[in-house]
Scaffold this active site. Structure first.
Site, PDB file in Angstrom:
ATOM      1  N   ARG A  45     -10.568 -23.896  15.670  1.00 42.80           N
ATOM      2  CA  ARG A  45     -11.525 -23.169  14.829  1.00 42.80           C
ATOM      3  C   ARG A  45     -10.866 -22.115  13.953  1.00 42.80           C
ATOM      4  O   ARG A  45     -11.433 -21.674  12.968  1.00 42.80           O
ATOM      5  CB  ARG A  45     -12.572 -22.475  15.717  1.00 42.80           C
ATOM      6  N   GLU A  51      -8.100  -8.870  19.100  1.00 41.57           N
ATOM      7  CA  GLU A  51      -8.631  -7.505  19.108  1.00 41.57           C
ATOM      8  C   GLU A  51      -7.710  -6.671  18.232  1.00 41.57           C
ATOM      9  O   GLU A  51      -6.541  -6.493  18.552  1.00 41.57           O
ATOM     10  CB  GLU A  51      -8.628  -6.919  20.530  1.00 41.57           C
ATOM     11  N   GLN A  75     -13.241   7.493  11.972  1.00 40.03           N
ATOM     12  CA  GLN A  75     -13.536   7.089  10.599  1.00 40.03           C
ATOM     13  C   GLN A  75     -12.682   5.889  10.231  1.00 40.03           C
ATOM     14  O   GLN A  75     -11.494   5.848  10.560  1.00 40.03           O
ATOM     15  CB  GLN A  75     -13.220   8.257   9.660  1.00 40.03           C
ATOM     16  N   ASP A  76     -13.281   4.898   9.563  1.00 33.23           N
ATOM     17  CA  ASP A  76     -12.547   3.758   9.010  1.00 33.23           C
ATOM     18  C   ASP A  76     -12.598   3.845   7.493  1.00 33.23           C
ATOM     19  O   ASP A  76     -13.642   4.152   6.923  1.00 33.23           O
ATOM     20  CB  ASP A  76     -13.181   2.429   9.430  1.00 33.23           C
ATOM     21  N   ASN A  77     -11.463   3.560   6.854  1.00 33.61           N
ATOM     22  CA  ASN A  77     -11.377   3.532   5.400  1.00 33.61           C
ATOM     23  C   ASN A  77     -10.855   2.164   4.982  1.00 33.61           C
ATOM     24  O   ASN A  77      -9.989   1.601   5.658  1.00 33.61           O
ATOM     25  CB  ASN A  77     -10.421   4.610   4.881  1.00 33.61           C
ATOM     26  N   ARG A 124      -0.061   3.842  -3.699  1.00 33.54           N
ATOM     27  CA  ARG A 124      -0.967   4.915  -3.273  1.00 33.54           C
ATOM     28  C   ARG A 124      -0.186   5.857  -2.374  1.00 33.54           C
ATOM     29  O   ARG A 124       0.448   5.435  -1.423  1.00 33.54           O
ATOM     30  CB  ARG A 124      -2.163   4.346  -2.517  1.00 33.54           C
ATOM     31  N   HIS A 148       0.192  10.639   0.969  1.00 28.93           N
ATOM     32  CA  HIS A 148      -0.883  11.580   1.281  1.00 28.93           C
ATOM     33  C   HIS A 148      -0.861  12.030   2.736  1.00 28.93           C
ATOM     34  O   HIS A 148      -0.398  11.299   3.603  1.00 28.93           O
ATOM     35  CB  HIS A 148      -2.248  10.935   1.013  1.00 28.93           C
ATOM     36  N   LYS A 152      -3.384   7.763  11.959  1.00 27.84           N
ATOM     37  CA  LYS A 152      -3.980   6.578  11.315  1.00 27.84           C
ATOM     38  C   LYS A 152      -3.417   5.307  11.935  1.00 27.84           C
ATOM     39  O   LYS A 152      -2.261   5.273  12.358  1.00 27.84           O
ATOM     40  CB  LYS A 152      -3.652   6.565   9.817  1.00 27.84           C
ATOM     41  N   HIS A 155       1.736   9.525   4.128  1.00 25.43           N
ATOM     42  CA  HIS A 155       1.573   8.073   4.153  1.00 25.43           C
ATOM     43  C   HIS A 155       1.258   7.530   2.769  1.00 25.43           C
ATOM     44  O   HIS A 155       0.517   8.142   2.006  1.00 25.43           O
ATOM     45  CB  HIS A 155       0.430   7.700   5.112  1.00 25.43           C
ATOM     46  N   TYR A 215      -7.787   1.268   7.327  1.00 24.68           N
ATOM     47  CA  TYR A 215      -7.135   2.199   8.240  1.00 24.68           C
ATOM     48  C   TYR A 215      -8.148   3.049   8.975  1.00 24.68           C
ATOM     49  O   TYR A 215      -9.140   3.499   8.437  1.00 24.68           O
ATOM     50  CB  TYR A 215      -6.053   3.035   7.558  1.00 24.68           C
ATOM     51  N   LYS A 230      -3.087  11.774 -10.420  1.00 31.29           N
ATOM     52  CA  LYS A 230      -3.072  12.726  -9.296  1.00 31.29           C
ATOM     53  C   LYS A 230      -1.809  12.552  -8.453  1.00 31.29           C
ATOM     54  O   LYS A 230      -1.138  13.529  -8.117  1.00 31.29           O
ATOM     55  CB  LYS A 230      -4.324  12.517  -8.447  1.00 31.29           C
ATOM     56  N   ASP A 231      -1.457  11.300  -8.103  1.00 28.79           N
ATOM     57  CA  ASP A 231      -0.275  11.054  -7.282  1.00 28.79           C
ATOM     58  C   ASP A 231       1.019  11.328  -8.046  1.00 28.79           C
ATOM     59  O   ASP A 231       2.016  11.745  -7.446  1.00 28.79           O
ATOM     60  CB  ASP A 231      -0.284   9.623  -6.741  1.00 28.79           C
TER      61      ASP A 231
END
Length: 184
Positions: free
Chosen positions: A23, A28, A46-48, A58, A61, A71, A118, A131, A168-169
């Site tokens: 299948r 997990e 929190q999940d992003n 990116r 940060h 994270k 990161h 993350y 910004k970065d």
């Protein structure tokens, strides 16, 4: 064992046990009990999720204490170069860089403890990154480190003319201008 340590204290790679059959597959991606039994007790709040195209960089940060975040990074689709910089002054790897390729194929995840900057570069046509964070986003505590700091010499594996970096970065400070926090 799904946990692989690195030379950076607290930074580890998690490769889940994957069960394949006709299948498809099942695994997990996170189990709090499994992490705690392995010596990594963490409670995520929190999940992003982010979608980006090839060449996007990116980061780098982080959130300063007391709102620092650990994270757990994984790629749902595509491939990225995930990069961290150790900002913990008491660490043996202070100001050093660690990079790993994370992809939907290898299903590896990177656990990043508090005290690291990161970022990542998208190496595939597009990528979806998920993350988990153990502290909520706190805008007033957001800080960063310039992705192309010559002191770090990070090879993002993206040609300079193909790099897509937010304004910004691009304006984040260099490593030697960062504040030093003793309590991560």
């Amino acid at each position: 064992m799904p946990f692989e340590s690195t030379a950076f204290e607290g930074l580890f790679i998690f490769t889940p046990n994957i069960f394949f059959d006709e299948r498809g597959y099942f695994f997990e991606s996170y189990n709090q009990q499994v992490f705690a039994e392995a010596g990594y007790p963490v409670q995520f709040v929190q999940d992003n999720q982010a979608f980006s195209r090839y060449g996007v960089i990116r980061g780098l940060h982080y959130q300063r204490p007391p709102h620092a975040q650990s994270k757990l990074i994984r790629v749902l689709k595509g491939k990225i170069l995930d990069v961290v910089v150790d900002l913990r002054p008491a660490s043996a790897t202070y100001r050093q860089v660690f990079a790993i390729e994370l992809s939907e194929e290898n299903k590896k995840q990177l656990f990043i403890p508090r005290g690291f900057a990161h970022g990542y570069a998208v190496l595939s046509e597009t990528a979806e990154v998920l993350y988990k964070c153990d502290a909520f986003y706190h805008p007033a505590s957001e800080e960063g480190l310039r992705y192309n700091d010559p002191e770090l010499g990070i090879d993002w594996q993206i040609p300079a003319d193909k790099q897509i970096v937010s304004l910004k970065d691009q304006r984040l400070p260099l490593l030697h201008n960062l504040p030093v926090y003793d309590t991560w």
